[in-house]
Write an enzyme that holds these catalytic residues in place. Structure first.
Site, PDB file in Angstrom:
ATOM      1  N   ASN A 209       0.859  -1.199   0.000  1.00  0.00           N
ATOM      2  CA  ASN A 209       0.000   0.000   0.000  1.00  0.00           C
ATOM      3  C   ASN A 209       0.890   1.243   0.000  1.00  0.00           C
ATOM      4  O   ASN A 209       2.115   1.135  -0.055  1.00  0.00           O
ATOM      5  CB  ASN A 209      -0.952  -0.034   1.200  1.00  0.00           C
ATOM      6  CG  ASN A 209      -0.187  -0.135   2.504  1.00  0.00           C
ATOM      7  OD1 ASN A 209       0.582   0.740   2.862  1.00  0.00           O
ATOM      8  ND2 ASN A 209      -0.374  -1.253   3.200  1.00  0.00           N
ATOM      9  N   ASP A 278      -4.835  -6.407   5.002  1.00  0.00           N
ATOM     10  CA  ASP A 278      -5.950  -7.171   5.568  1.00  0.00           C
ATOM     11  C   ASP A 278      -6.008  -8.571   4.938  1.00  0.00           C
ATOM     12  O   ASP A 278      -6.534  -9.497   5.522  1.00  0.00           O
ATOM     13  CB  ASP A 278      -7.274  -6.439   5.313  1.00  0.00           C
ATOM     14  CG  ASP A 278      -7.354  -5.150   6.123  1.00  0.00           C
ATOM     15  OD1 ASP A 278      -6.889  -5.154   7.282  1.00  0.00           O
ATOM     16  OD2 ASP A 278      -7.848  -4.138   5.605  1.00  0.00           O
ATOM     17  N   LYS A 288       8.680 -17.115 -10.659  1.00  0.00           N
ATOM     18  CA  LYS A 288       7.916 -16.044 -11.290  1.00  0.00           C
ATOM     19  C   LYS A 288       6.666 -16.628 -11.967  1.00  0.00           C
ATOM     20  O   LYS A 288       6.768 -17.598 -12.730  1.00  0.00           O
ATOM     21  CB  LYS A 288       8.803 -15.327 -12.313  1.00  0.00           C
ATOM     22  CG  LYS A 288       8.120 -14.136 -12.927  1.00  0.00           C
ATOM     23  CD  LYS A 288       8.985 -13.479 -13.973  1.00  0.00           C
ATOM     24  CE  LYS A 288       8.156 -12.469 -14.742  1.00  0.00           C
ATOM     25  NZ  LYS A 288       8.767 -12.063 -15.995  1.00  0.00           N
ATOM     26  N   PHE A 322      -4.635   3.179  14.850  1.00  0.00           N
ATOM     27  CA  PHE A 322      -4.951   4.185  13.844  1.00  0.00           C
ATOM     28  C   PHE A 322      -6.159   3.689  13.056  1.00  0.00           C
ATOM     29  O   PHE A 322      -6.435   2.487  13.021  1.00  0.00           O
ATOM     30  CB  PHE A 322      -3.764   4.404  12.898  1.00  0.00           C
ATOM     31  CG  PHE A 322      -2.846   5.507  13.354  1.00  0.00           C
ATOM     32  CD1 PHE A 322      -2.056   5.347  14.473  1.00  0.00           C
ATOM     33  CD2 PHE A 322      -2.780   6.711  12.657  1.00  0.00           C
ATOM     34  CE1 PHE A 322      -1.212   6.359  14.902  1.00  0.00           C
ATOM     35  CE2 PHE A 322      -1.939   7.729  13.068  1.00  0.00           C
ATOM     36  CZ  PHE A 322      -1.156   7.558  14.192  1.00  0.00           C
ATOM     37  N   LYS A 336     -13.594   0.508  15.662  1.00  0.00           N
ATOM     38  CA  LYS A 336     -12.259  -0.098  15.812  1.00  0.00           C
ATOM     39  C   LYS A 336     -11.786  -0.014  17.259  1.00  0.00           C
ATOM     40  O   LYS A 336     -11.194  -0.948  17.787  1.00  0.00           O
ATOM     41  CB  LYS A 336     -11.255   0.604  14.884  1.00  0.00           C
ATOM     42  CG  LYS A 336     -11.394   0.086  13.456  1.00  0.00           C
ATOM     43  CD  LYS A 336     -10.539   0.788  12.443  1.00  0.00           C
ATOM     44  CE  LYS A 336     -10.911   0.227  11.065  1.00  0.00           C
ATOM     45  NZ  LYS A 336     -10.463   0.995   9.941  1.00  0.00           N
ATOM     46  N   LYS A 340     -11.227  -3.572  18.877  1.00  0.00           N
ATOM     47  CA  LYS A 340      -9.820  -3.947  19.047  1.00  0.00           C
ATOM     48  C   LYS A 340      -9.301  -3.590  20.444  1.00  0.00           C
ATOM     49  O   LYS A 340      -8.112  -3.682  20.715  1.00  0.00           O
ATOM     50  CB  LYS A 340      -8.975  -3.271  17.961  1.00  0.00           C
ATOM     51  CG  LYS A 340      -9.491  -3.601  16.541  1.00  0.00           C
ATOM     52  CD  LYS A 340      -8.547  -3.176  15.451  1.00  0.00           C
ATOM     53  CE  LYS A 340      -9.153  -3.434  14.070  1.00  0.00           C
ATOM     54  NZ  LYS A 340      -8.192  -3.338  12.985  1.00  0.00           N
TER      55      LYS A 340
HETATM   56  O1  PMT Z   1       2.961   5.924   6.572  1.00  0.00           O
HETATM   57  P1  PMT Z   1       2.425   7.259   6.077  1.00  0.00           P
HETATM   58  O2  PMT Z   1       2.673   7.472   4.601  1.00  0.00           O
HETATM   59  O3  PMT Z   1       2.918   8.409   6.930  1.00  0.00           O
HETATM   60  O4  PMT Z   1       0.830   7.231   6.228  1.00  0.00           O
HETATM   61  C1  PMT Z   1       0.258   7.215   7.503  1.00  0.00           C
HETATM   62  C2  PMT Z   1      -0.950   6.243   7.591  1.00  0.00           C
HETATM   63  C3  PMT Z   1      -2.075   6.738   6.699  1.00  0.00           C
HETATM   64  C4  PMT Z   1      -0.528   4.842   7.142  1.00  0.00           C
HETATM   65  C5  PMT Z   1      -1.369   6.222   9.102  1.00  0.00           C
HETATM   66  O5  PMT Z   1      -1.736   7.513   9.488  1.00  0.00           O
HETATM   67  C6  PMT Z   1      -2.524   5.260   9.342  1.00  0.00           C
HETATM   68  O6  PMT Z   1      -3.687   5.591   9.200  1.00  0.00           O
HETATM   69  N1  PMT Z   1      -2.181   4.005   9.721  1.00  0.00           N
HETATM   70  C7  PMT Z   1      -3.157   2.910   9.843  1.00  0.00           C
HETATM   71  C8  PMT Z   1      -3.475   2.365   8.484  1.00  0.00           C
HETATM   72  C9  PMT Z   1      -4.443   1.208   8.547  1.00  0.00           C
HETATM   73  O7  PMT Z   1      -4.078   0.118   8.299  1.00  0.00           O
HETATM   74  O8  PMT Z   1      -5.621   1.562   8.978  1.00  0.00           O
HETATM   75  P2  PMT Z   1      -6.876   0.481   9.160  1.00  0.00           P
HETATM   76  O9  PMT Z   1      -8.036   1.360   9.459  1.00  0.00           O
HETATM   77  O10 PMT Z   1      -6.941  -0.405   7.992  1.00  0.00           O
HETATM   78  O11 PMT Z   1      -6.464  -0.360  10.420  1.00  0.00           O
HETATM   79  C10 PMT Z   1      -6.830   0.009  11.750  1.00  0.00           C
HETATM   80  C11 PMT Z   1      -5.764  -0.362  12.740  1.00  0.00           C
HETATM   81  O12 PMT Z   1      -5.602  -1.782  12.771  1.00  0.00           O
HETATM   82  C12 PMT Z   1      -4.394   0.214  12.427  1.00  0.00           C
HETATM   83  O13 PMT Z   1      -3.802   0.633  13.653  1.00  0.00           O
HETATM   84  C13 PMT Z   1      -3.636  -0.950  11.816  1.00  0.00           C
HETATM   85  O14 PMT Z   1      -2.243  -0.875  12.111  1.00  0.00           O
HETATM   86  C14 PMT Z   1      -4.265  -2.138  12.526  1.00  0.00           C
HETATM   87  N2  PMT Z   1      -4.257  -3.383  11.727  1.00  0.00           N
HETATM   88  C15 PMT Z   1      -4.982  -3.489  10.579  1.00  0.00           C
HETATM   89  C16 PMT Z   1      -4.975  -4.695   9.888  1.00  0.00           C
HETATM   90  C17 PMT Z   1      -4.253  -5.782  10.385  1.00  0.00           C
HETATM   91  N3  PMT Z   1      -4.204  -6.945   9.763  1.00  0.00           N
HETATM   92  N4  PMT Z   1      -3.551  -5.643  11.524  1.00  0.00           N
HETATM   93  C18 PMT Z   1      -3.555  -4.480  12.206  1.00  0.00           C
HETATM   94  O15 PMT Z   1      -2.901  -4.344  13.243  1.00  0.00           O
END
Ligand code: PMT
Length: 422
Positions: A209, A278, A288, A322, A336, A340
């Site tokens: 991503n 995810d 390949k 986040f 969330k 979580k």
């Molecule tokens: O890295 P940059 O370019 O500075 O950009 C910053 C950012 C946009 C990446 C950051 O600000 C941000 O939003 N990070 C979380 C991105 C994310 O995966 O968001 P989500 O809403 O999909 O996930 C929610 C939370 O679950 C996040 O804390 C994520 O780390 C966590 N997660 C999600 C999926 C997974 N399989 N495991 C997780 O721990």
């Protein structure tokens, strides 16, 4: 806060250089060990003897005037400084700092410095508002240099406008604030994740991503600056991670899960800024994948949600998640937070300009179980990270990071904004 601190005072050539004498005196009275470097231009306005007398140390003027053969003066001064204050700072020194120039004792020392730096500009209002100066200040601010903004009043050039050096008391207060902040998370262990994960399809292709890691890096840096011991688990990132933190590389969601879980028990605070996949390919080919047919279907399987896993295991840890959203921010952030088991969720609308992935700035809303607790407008990721970590420090119980005397982050920052910006 200043007792026993070594503060390097850089004085450059503006009429406000005379105020550097008052500043030097106030810092010494507050218990700091003050070393002074003057530029040649500064000596046109105030004598080195004045600052030598007030600081009780020889004043440095010339890079090549090495007084002690056992050290290289500019490196030695830079290495021993707990803080550097440049006051008054001319447009010239700000330009040199922003562009990495080192052609005299002060600029050379500044380039070698790893300590925090406070800059107090003083100049004519048109110079202060010149796009080149504005850009240089922004560059330095994005690197973590703090500014004590000039005041408005009668300038030496005759204008009544912004450009007057901030009062020495305000500069001393900014230094005290910086050291106070440096103790907010002393003794705490902070685990931060940053960047995107990489899910392999084959040896030459992967799913990932847009995360650059900047938000997570800024969080790690802010926690380090607040005195914490920081472990940074980084996926795919760009740029340099902050110095002074333990760096652990984890490419895939599975590797990140292992890295984080292995360090979870000893962590006091966990901030999950990483963008974790995810879904991952159901199978990664070790060769390949060859082109065949007009379409191709990839089978993806769910990864473990690391944050949710941590939320389930949580004992005493303060957990910050986040939420990267493009709409219904509050609804998804609160979902969330609850699902979580987070203490705080930092939501960013990644569709908004200047926010989210791969930019230096962010716009965030911070939620706890009662709802919105802070709504931060567009600001650098560094500043946002500082505000997030201040909020965390205020909410920790027990000693060390209670932040009992600290104003709520957004109020403190509003107050600071009058005189200080970053
Ligand atoms: O890295 P940059 O370019 O500075 O950009 C910053 C950012 C946009 C990446 C950051 O600000 C941000 O939003 N990070 C979380 C991105 C994310 O995966 O968001 P989500 O809403 O999909 O996930 C929610 C939370 O679950 C996040 O804390 C994520 O780390 C966590 N997660 C999600 C999926 C997974 N399989 N495991 C997780 O721990």
């Amino acid at each position: 806060m200043l007792k026993g601190k070594t503060i390097l005072l850089g004085v450059t050539g503006g009429i406000a250089a005379y105020k550097a004498a008052i500043l030097c005196s106030r810092l010494v009275q507050a218990g700091a060990d003050v070393r002074v470097i003057m530029t040649q231009s500064a000596t046109k306005f105030i004598t080195p003897l004045t600052l030598q007398t007030l600081s009780r140390h020889p004043v440095y003027l010339d890079t090549f005037d090495e007084k002690d053969p056992s050290v290289v003066a500019h490196i030695d001064l830079a290495d021993h400084a707990d803080l550097i204050i440049v006051a008054p700072a001319t447009a010239n020194i700000i330009g040199k700092m922003a562009n990495g120039l080192a052609d005299d004792m002060l600029s050379t020392t500044l380039l070698a410095a790893t300590s925090p730096i406070i800059v107090a500009p003083a100049m004519n209002v048109h110079m202060y508002e010149h796009p080149a100066v504005v850009a240089n200040i922004q560059t330095l601010a994005s690197r973590g240099v703090r500014f004590v903004e000039p005041g408005t009043g009668q300038l030496a050039c005759g204008y009544v406008a912004k450009g007057r050096l901030a009062e020495p008391e305000d500069i001393v207060a900014a230094a005290e604030r910086l050291f106070r902040q440096g103790e907010l998370l002393a003794g705490r262990r902070v685990l931060v994740t940053a960047g995107g994960t990489v899910e392999r399809l084959d040896p030459v292709r992967f799913l990932t991503n847009d995360s650059s890691g900047r938000m997570g890096f800024a969080i790690a840096e802010a926690a380090r600056n607040m005195g914490a011991e920081v472990v940074l688990v980084a996926g795919r990132t760009e740029g340099m991670p902050p110095a002074g933190v333990e760096l652990v590389h984890a490419r895939s969601a599975a590797e990140m899960l292992d890295a984080v879980v292995a360090r979870f028990d000893e962590a006091d605070i966990v901030v999950k800024a990483a963008a974790v996949a995810d879904y991952r390919p159901a199978a990664a080919s070790d060769r390949k994948i060859k082109k065949s047919g007009d379409t191709m279907t990839l089978e993806l399987v769910k990864t473990t949600d690391i944050l949710q896993e941590l939320g389930a295991r949580k004992t005493r840890q303060f957990l910050v998640g986040f939420a990267a959203e493009t709409g219904d921010i509050e609804k998804y952030a609160m979902d969330k937070l609850q699902r979580k088991n987070c203490d705080l969720v930092v939501a960013n609308n990644v569709a908004a300009e200047g926010a989210g992935f791969n930019v230096d700035t962010n716009i965030v809303q911070i939620y706890d179980s009662s709802g919105l607790v802070a709504d931060l407008p567009l600001m650098s990721k560094r500043e946002a990270a500082e505000r997030i970590m201040q909020l965390v420090a205020e909410r920790l119980d027990g000693a060390g990071g209670s932040g009992a005397n600290v104003q709520p982050a957004w109020k403190a920052a509003d107050a600071d904004r009058d005189g200080e910006r970053r």
